[in-house]
Design a protein around this motif. Sequence first.
Motif, PDB file in Angstrom:
ATOM      1  N   ASN A  28      -7.237 -35.424 -55.798  1.00 22.08           N
ATOM      2  CA  ASN A  28      -7.402 -36.698 -56.485  1.00 22.08           C
ATOM      3  C   ASN A  28      -7.485 -36.416 -57.979  1.00 22.08           C
ATOM      4  O   ASN A  28      -7.087 -35.339 -58.424  1.00 22.08           O
ATOM      5  N   SER A  29      -8.002 -37.349 -58.748  1.00 22.48           N
ATOM      6  CA  SER A  29      -8.068 -37.171 -60.198  1.00 22.48           C
ATOM      7  C   SER A  29      -9.463 -36.700 -60.600  1.00 22.48           C
ATOM      8  O   SER A  29     -10.296 -37.477 -61.050  1.00 22.48           O
ATOM      9  N   GLY A  30      -9.712 -35.402 -60.425  1.00 24.73           N
ATOM     10  CA  GLY A  30     -10.989 -34.836 -60.831  1.00 24.73           C
ATOM     11  C   GLY A  30     -12.184 -35.435 -60.119  1.00 24.73           C
ATOM     12  O   GLY A  30     -13.262 -35.558 -60.715  1.00 24.73           O
ATOM     13  N   GLY A  31     -12.005 -35.814 -58.852  1.00 31.18           N
ATOM     14  CA  GLY A  31     -13.081 -36.440 -58.106  1.00 31.18           C
ATOM     15  C   GLY A  31     -13.053 -37.956 -58.163  1.00 31.18           C
ATOM     16  O   GLY A  31     -13.907 -38.621 -57.571  1.00 31.18           O
ATOM     17  N   TRP A  32     -12.059 -38.499 -58.852  1.00 28.90           N
ATOM     18  CA  TRP A  32     -11.895 -39.955 -58.961  1.00 28.90           C
ATOM     19  C   TRP A  32     -10.786 -40.359 -58.002  1.00 28.90           C
ATOM     20  O   TRP A  32      -9.678 -39.821 -58.060  1.00 28.90           O
ATOM     21  N   ALA A  33     -11.049 -41.330 -57.149  1.00 27.30           N
ATOM     22  CA  ALA A  33     -10.068 -41.757 -56.160  1.00 27.30           C
ATOM     23  C   ALA A  33      -8.842 -42.364 -56.829  1.00 27.30           C
ATOM     24  O   ALA A  33      -8.928 -42.941 -57.920  1.00 27.30           O
ATOM     25  N   ILE A  34      -7.695 -42.229 -56.175  1.00 25.79           N
ATOM     26  CA  ILE A  34      -6.438 -42.788 -56.683  1.00 25.79           C
ATOM     27  C   ILE A  34      -6.357 -44.260 -56.261  1.00 25.79           C
ATOM     28  O   ILE A  34      -6.324 -44.572 -55.068  1.00 25.79           O
ATOM     29  N   PRO A  35      -6.325 -45.193 -57.214  1.00 29.64           N
ATOM     30  CA  PRO A  35      -6.302 -46.616 -56.860  1.00 29.64           C
ATOM     31  C   PRO A  35      -4.893 -47.095 -56.539  1.00 29.64           C
ATOM     32  O   PRO A  35      -3.896 -46.415 -56.799  1.00 29.64           O
ATOM     33  N   ALA A  36      -4.822 -48.302 -56.000  1.00 29.70           N
ATOM     34  CA  ALA A  36      -3.526 -48.932 -55.756  1.00 29.70           C
ATOM     35  C   ALA A  36      -2.955 -49.437 -57.077  1.00 29.70           C
ATOM     36  O   ALA A  36      -3.683 -49.719 -58.031  1.00 29.70           O
ATOM     37  N   TRP A  37      -1.619 -49.508 -57.132  1.00 30.08           N
ATOM     38  CA  TRP A  37      -0.930 -50.028 -58.319  1.00 30.08           C
ATOM     39  C   TRP A  37       0.339 -50.722 -57.885  1.00 30.08           C
ATOM     40  O   TRP A  37       0.997 -50.312 -56.926  1.00 30.08           O
ATOM     41  N   SER A  38       0.674 -51.795 -58.568  1.00 29.32           N
ATOM     42  CA  SER A  38       1.969 -52.442 -58.409  1.00 29.32           C
ATOM     43  C   SER A  38       2.293 -53.125 -59.722  1.00 29.32           C
ATOM     44  O   SER A  38       1.388 -53.444 -60.515  1.00 29.32           O
ATOM     45  N   PRO A  39       3.586 -53.353 -60.001  1.00 31.61           N
ATOM     46  CA  PRO A  39       3.918 -54.082 -61.235  1.00 31.61           C
ATOM     47  C   PRO A  39       3.253 -55.446 -61.300  1.00 31.61           C
ATOM     48  O   PRO A  39       2.804 -55.887 -62.368  1.00 31.61           O
TER      49      PRO A  39
END
Length: 314
Positions: A28-39
């Motif tokens: 993940n990002s240094g212990g930070w969860a990867i969030p959802a993304w959309s345009p």
Amino acid sequence: MDFPARIDVHHHIVPPVWAETLAERGMNSGGWAIPAWSPESAIAMMDEQGIATGIMSVTSPGVYLGDDADARDLARTVNEYSAEAVKDRPDRFGHFASIPLPDTDAAVAEAAYALDVLGADGVVLMSNAHGKYLGDPDFEPLWTELDRRAANVFIHPAQPPMTLLPGTPAPLVDYVFDTTRTAVDMVLNGVMDRYRNVRVILSHGGGFLPYAAYRFSGVIPTVVGQDRKAEDALRDLKRFYFDTALTASPSALPALLAFAEPGHVLYGSDWPFAPQEAGSYYNYFLETYPDFTPGQAQAIDRGNAEALFPRFAR
């Protein structure tokens, strides 16, 4: 401010292949969860936060996950995905291309492809590339190429090569440290002196660089060498640009504005890794700051970014 007006230089994209690759490797990002993304979700947030355009970038750990060939492939896929998102909505999106450092040859090639073919608005570099900081002599060919193109370079913090504080994800404390560390490394190794055509944006107000800049410049002649002049170090530190992501606070903003050169402070949100509630929290401080000089708030929101990214100028 007329809404939407802001140009957000710290706006993240989450390409599906990148998120899937991290998940497959348990990263993940240094212990930070990867969030959802959309345009669609990005534009909805931007409309609510007064953001006209988001210049997208992939966050830490970037595209180099340990293997040169995999990093080249992932960088290309991520950059082409981002370019398509910009192509669909060029009024609302720009993008910084991901670069597969520490593979310098591949990084130079991908920068050229992204800038020439994909029309990227610049490149994003992590603050360290598997423990190698951005002033490392091995990265000289990349800086030479970026300088030749007068490129915009967005530096995003990464997890430093050290043990995390127990129970503390890297974005909370270590990202701030690593941004500052790589900026000082670039100055000490002459990157900011030799490559004056490059415009380098430091995330999150430059970590604690504005607060500690005179400490660095004043001590450098003593601890590095008498041939290193304080005024030269200070000049090179002031060449950096800074975004306001998670930084527009009553204590940090005065230090940032006191240190940064005119025109060198840009708006940033850090969405979606910083949720919209965090954006509103820091926007409030930015919008109610009592000591802006005439036109300074509008310049931070938009004008300073227009100077770096002319295609977004109204």
